[in-house]
Design a protein around this motif. Structure first.
Motif, PDB file in Angstrom:
ATOM      1  N   ALA A  96       0.829  -1.210   0.000  1.00  9.85           N
ATOM      2  CA  ALA A  96       0.000   0.000   0.000  1.00  9.85           C
ATOM      3  C   ALA A  96       0.860   1.255   0.000  1.00  9.85           C
ATOM      4  CB  ALA A  96      -0.934  -0.014   1.208  1.00  9.85           C
ATOM      5  N   GLN A  97       1.920   1.250   0.811  1.00 10.62           N
ATOM      6  CA  GLN A  97       2.800   2.420   0.878  1.00 10.62           C
ATOM      7  C   GLN A  97       3.608   2.570  -0.416  1.00 10.62           C
ATOM      8  OE1 GLN A  97       3.082   3.897   4.413  1.00 10.62           O
ATOM      9  NE2 GLN A  97       5.249   4.309   4.579  1.00 10.62           N
ATOM     10  N   PHE A  98       3.950   1.448  -1.020  1.00  5.03           N
ATOM     11  CA  PHE A  98       4.654   1.473  -2.307  1.00  5.03           C
ATOM     12  C   PHE A  98       3.792   2.137  -3.378  1.00  5.03           C
ATOM     13  CE2 PHE A  98       6.088  -0.978  -6.187  1.00  5.03           C
ATOM     14  CZ  PHE A  98       7.313  -0.353  -6.292  1.00  5.03           C
ATOM     15  N   LEU A  99       2.481   1.928  -3.282  1.00  7.78           N
ATOM     16  CA  LEU A  99       1.571   2.543  -4.247  1.00  7.78           C
ATOM     17  C   LEU A  99       1.605   4.065  -4.140  1.00  7.78           C
ATOM     18  CD1 LEU A  99      -0.586   2.300  -6.421  1.00  7.78           C
ATOM     19  CD2 LEU A  99      -2.294   1.954  -4.613  1.00  7.78           C
ATOM     20  N   ILE A 100       1.762   4.596  -2.936  1.00  4.91           N
ATOM     21  CA  ILE A 100       1.893   6.049  -2.790  1.00  4.91           C
ATOM     22  C   ILE A 100       3.121   6.546  -3.555  1.00  4.91           C
ATOM     23  CG2 ILE A 100       2.124   7.958  -1.172  1.00  4.91           C
ATOM     24  CD1 ILE A 100       0.874   6.257   0.983  1.00  4.91           C
ATOM     25  N   SER A 101       4.230   5.825  -3.431  1.00  6.41           N
ATOM     26  CA  SER A 101       5.455   6.217  -4.136  1.00  6.41           C
ATOM     27  C   SER A 101       5.248   6.195  -5.645  1.00  6.41           C
ATOM     28  CB  SER A 101       6.602   5.274  -3.748  1.00  6.41           C
ATOM     29  OG  SER A 101       6.836   5.288  -2.364  1.00  6.41           O
ATOM     30  N   LEU A 102       4.595   5.164  -6.141  1.00  3.21           N
ATOM     31  CA  LEU A 102       4.361   5.063  -7.584  1.00  3.21           C
ATOM     32  C   LEU A 102       3.477   6.206  -8.076  1.00  3.21           C
ATOM     33  CD1 LEU A 102       3.724   1.207  -7.877  1.00  3.21           C
ATOM     34  CD2 LEU A 102       5.712   2.444  -8.748  1.00  3.21           C
ATOM     35  N   CYS A 103       2.407   6.479  -7.351  1.00  2.00           N
ATOM     36  CA  CYS A 103       1.490   7.546  -7.771  1.00  2.00           C
ATOM     37  C   CYS A 103       2.169   8.911  -7.716  1.00  2.00           C
ATOM     38  CB  CYS A 103       0.248   7.543  -6.883  1.00  2.00           C
ATOM     39  SG  CYS A 103      -0.815   6.095  -7.081  1.00  2.00           S
ATOM     40  N   ALA A 104       3.022   9.123  -6.719  1.00  2.00           N
ATOM     41  CA  ALA A 104       3.676  10.424  -6.570  1.00  2.00           C
ATOM     42  C   ALA A 104       4.739  10.665  -7.633  1.00  2.00           C
ATOM     43  CB  ALA A 104       4.285  10.542  -5.176  1.00  2.00           C
ATOM     44  N   THR A 105       5.324   9.601  -8.187  1.00  2.13           N
ATOM     45  CA  THR A 105       6.315   9.778  -9.254  1.00  2.13           C
ATOM     46  C   THR A 105       5.683   9.793 -10.641  1.00  2.13           C
ATOM     47  OG1 THR A 105       6.723   7.382  -9.177  1.00  2.13           O
ATOM     48  CG2 THR A 105       8.251   8.794  -7.968  1.00  2.13           C
ATOM     49  N   ALA A 106       4.394   9.464 -10.741  1.00  2.89           N
ATOM     50  CA  ALA A 106       3.724   9.424 -12.052  1.00  2.89           C
ATOM     51  C   ALA A 106       3.757  10.750 -12.810  1.00  2.89           C
ATOM     52  CB  ALA A 106       2.282   8.935 -11.887  1.00  2.89           C
ATOM     53  N   PRO A 107       3.749  11.934 -12.147  1.00  2.00           N
ATOM     54  CA  PRO A 107       3.799  13.193 -12.901  1.00  2.00           C
ATOM     55  C   PRO A 107       5.030  13.373 -13.782  1.00  2.00           C
ATOM     56  CG  PRO A 107       2.976  13.619 -10.697  1.00  2.00           C
ATOM     57  CD  PRO A 107       3.417  12.186 -10.727  1.00  2.00           C
ATOM     58  N   VAL A 108       6.067  12.542 -13.642  1.00  2.00           N
ATOM     59  CA  VAL A 108       7.210  12.664 -14.555  1.00  2.00           C
ATOM     60  C   VAL A 108       6.787  12.351 -15.989  1.00  2.00           C
ATOM     61  CG1 VAL A 108       8.857  12.043 -12.761  1.00  2.00           C
ATOM     62  CG2 VAL A 108       8.012  10.273 -14.294  1.00  2.00           C
TER      63      VAL A 108
END
Length: 645
Positions: A183-195
């Motif tokens: 679940a916490q890994f998903l936060i990291s993925l979503c937060a880097t998606a704007p690249v």
């Protein structure tokens, strides 16, 4: 079979609710697809959090999930009707455009599939997880409420946004420690998606560069994937906030809509998130003031509400909840309390030698060239200068923007590091401050933030140099300026990946680090505490013999204590290690009169000797994980221990 089905159903509900909020952001809010995942996750977290403030955490999670599904159904129906009316048509151009816009979604899906493999069977192994970050998630799952004075978390003042998201995720899909990591890994993925903002299939270098940037940034997280600490999330979500401001700088209504959930999430992740929120505000205020000068007061006011008022409201509500939940708590009791009393107390405990040498030691630490973060910072500054000279003829504006972004980020880093120094110097207990505890993690958070902001500016610059919109690839590559851009970009990305190459080994579940103890001891503790929780009186106090689990001289910085507290939170504990018992067996036996339960985590000759002299054992000999009931004998120093597990 039923368990697997319920878990799959839970994952489906999570996915559909995220899709619903994301589709709403794209359809109604007109936001770029790359912002939609984090926007959806932030809205769900904030919505659940506000329900939790008023004692309805579980209802908030169910409501957020249901609302997401309703929004998804509404969005699908709306899209179908627009196609039916001929307002939109399916062509090769629209399909390719849709695929380009959705590359960020594919990135997140691929990352989650990888995460399922990486985190399979993973367990907490860090004291911070057992004392707070993992414990608060477990507490939320067991109580269906935000923490209060009856719970045993280490830091009562820390905002709980990450734990609330984990609660939502695990309540629907089932709780396990590996599930919380996912679940916490998903936060990291979503937060880097704007690249992935602004990608075009006609610019394959830009696509490749964005993928390398996102993957390189995730590599910088190192083993933090296997911990529940939120520091690195601050840098990632802070980057998403800055991107939202930059992309929608000409449309303040959309800027507010995009960044408001991000900034609220940022301030509710951790108190230090306010610093990254402050950076976002400084950047946004430039465009807000421009809007006031241009008589666009309504748009400017909306932006102020979204970026300032709502985060302050969320932070204020959390403060009010703390007052209600911990009525007897003093502000000075917080670990990083910023008050004259707290500062004077913690500063007084630091020796004169530390006060004198701390600035120089800190400077040596942050400029240490063996640190990966320092190497990346030097690489970024060098790359920014190279990009500027590459862009001088064809795209001077983009070159200047890259250098300006680097200079601004260097300034932000300087402020961050100065603030970090005074945190160690004034606020942190001497035991942690003397070695600048966790400096690498804090430093990495800032470098990650800078890397994403400056790195994406460099990608924009490389794309402006290599425009393949109308000229064949071979011919375009033959031009020297573009060939230099391709070679230069490839070398820079390769250096970035090489600097992080050592971190790839931490992606292997069997090699992620184990702190203070080993997997066998962790298993013994979990099995023992699981049995204790099943008994009629799970709140009974426990005396625990740790053996040599704690390592050299039994010193483990409280690791065993917090591990036991995590799995058996309601009991008062008294820990005794082998090095105590070898010197004086009564250090183990004398306190037994005040306890009901005796647990042996790791048996050895010292405990065998102590129990032989002062106790009568029933039902067998001592083994690792043995649990006894303590009964006092006629002699105050003699006890009967009845083996019960």
């Amino acid at each position: 079979m039923t368990g697997y089905f319920s878990q799959l159903l839970g994952f489906a509900v999570i996915f559909l609710s995220l899709c619903g909020f994301g589709l709403f952001a794209v359809q109604r809010g007109k936001l770029a697809v790359c912002f939609a995942p984090l926007w959806a996750l932030s809205c769900i977290t904030v919505l659940t959090f506000f329900f939790g403030l008023f004692g309805h955490l579980q209802k908030g999670a169910y409501f957020a999930a249901a609302l997401g599904i309703v929004l998804l159904i509404w969005g699908v129906i709306t899209a179908a009707l627009s196609f039916k009316r001929g307002q939109q048509s399916i062509t090769r151009h629209t399909i390719m455009g849709l695929l380009g816009k959705c590359l960020s979604i594919f990135y997140i899906i691929a990352g989650m599939l990888l995460g399922i493999v990486l985190f399979a069977g993973a367990r907490y192994n860090d004291m911070d997880d057992f004392s707070h970050w993992g414990l608060i998630i477990r507490t939320l799952m067991e109580t269906n409420a935000l923490p209060n004075e009856t719970t045993k978390i280490a830091f009562t003042n820390y905002p709980p946004a990450a734990a609330v998201w984990n609660y939502f995720f695990c309540m629907l899909s089932g709780y396990s420690e590996s599930r919380t990591m996912l679940a916490q890994f998903l936060i990291s993925l979503c937060a880097t998606a704007p690249v992935f903002f602004g990608i075009k299939f006609k610019k394959p270098l830009g696509i490749a560069a964005r993928i390398c940037l996102a993957m390189g940034a995730m590599c910088m997280l190192n083993a933090d994937f296997y911990h529940m600490r939120v520091d690195v999330l601050l840098g990632l979500v802070g980057f998403a906030c800055v991107m939202g401001v930059y992309v929608y700088r000409h449309n303040l209504y959309r800027m507010a809509l995009c960044t408001a959930p991000f900034t609220v999430l940022l301030v509710l992740l951790k108190d230090s998130g306010k610093l990254f929120w402050g950076y976002t505000l400084i950047f946004a205020l430039f465009f807000i003031l421009q809007a006031f000068k241009q008589k666009r007061k309504a748009a400017a006011c909306v932006a102020i509400i979204g970026l300032i008022v709502l985060p302050l409201l969320a932070n204020g509500q959390w403060g009010a909840y703390q007052t209600r939940a911990w009525p007897n708590m003093r502000y000075e009791d917080n670990k990083f309390a910023f008050s004259p009393t707290a500062i004077s107390e913690k500063f007084a405990e630091k020796p004169e030698q530390f006060r004198k040498n701390a600035p120089l030691m800190y400077l040596q630490n942050i400029t240490d060239l063996t640190r990966t973060s320092t190497k990346i910072l030097l690489l970024l500054n060098t790359a920014a200068v190279i990009i500027y000279f590459l862009c001088r003829q064809k795209s001077p504006g983009q070159g200047r923007r890259t250098v300006i972004a680097m200079l601004l980020c260097d300034g932000a880093l300087l402020v961050y590091l100065i603030g970090l120094f005074f945190m160690y110097y004034l606020l942190m207990p001497y035991g942690e401050a003397q070695n600048f505890a966790e400096l690498n993690r804090y430093y990495t958070t800032a470098i990650l933030y800078i890397t994403l902001i400056v790195g994406l500016n460099m990608v924009f610059a490389l794309e402006s140099l290599w425009d393949t919109s109308s000229i064949p690839l071979g011919k375009k590559l033959s031009e020297s300026s573009n060939l230099y851009a391709v070679i230069g970009g490839t070398v820079l990305l390769a250096c970035f990946v090489v600097l992080n190459s050592q971190n790839f080994k931490n992606y292997i579940p069997t090699q992620h680090p184990v702190t203070y103890t080993d997997a066998d001891t962790l298993q013994v503790i979990e099995q023992t505490t699981a049995w204790l929780r099943t008994q009629d009186a799970p709140t009974e106090d426990v005396i625990i013999y740790t053996g040599n689990v704690a390592g050299i001289e039994g010193w483990d910085n409280g690791f065993i204590y917090w591990m036991m507290r995590h799995y058996y939170p309601s009991a008062h504990q008294y820990l005794v290690a082998s090095w105590h018992t070898e010197s004086d067996p009564t250090l183990l036996t004398e306190p037994m009169h005040a306890y009901r339960i005796f647990v042996v985590l790791q048996q050895d000759a010292a405990v065998q000797n102590a129990l032989t002299q002062y106790c009568t054992l029933t039902n067998g000999t001592v083994f690792d994980g043995t649990v006894y009931y303590i009964e006092s004998g006629s002699d105050t120093l003699h006890y009967t221990l009845t083996k019960v597990w």
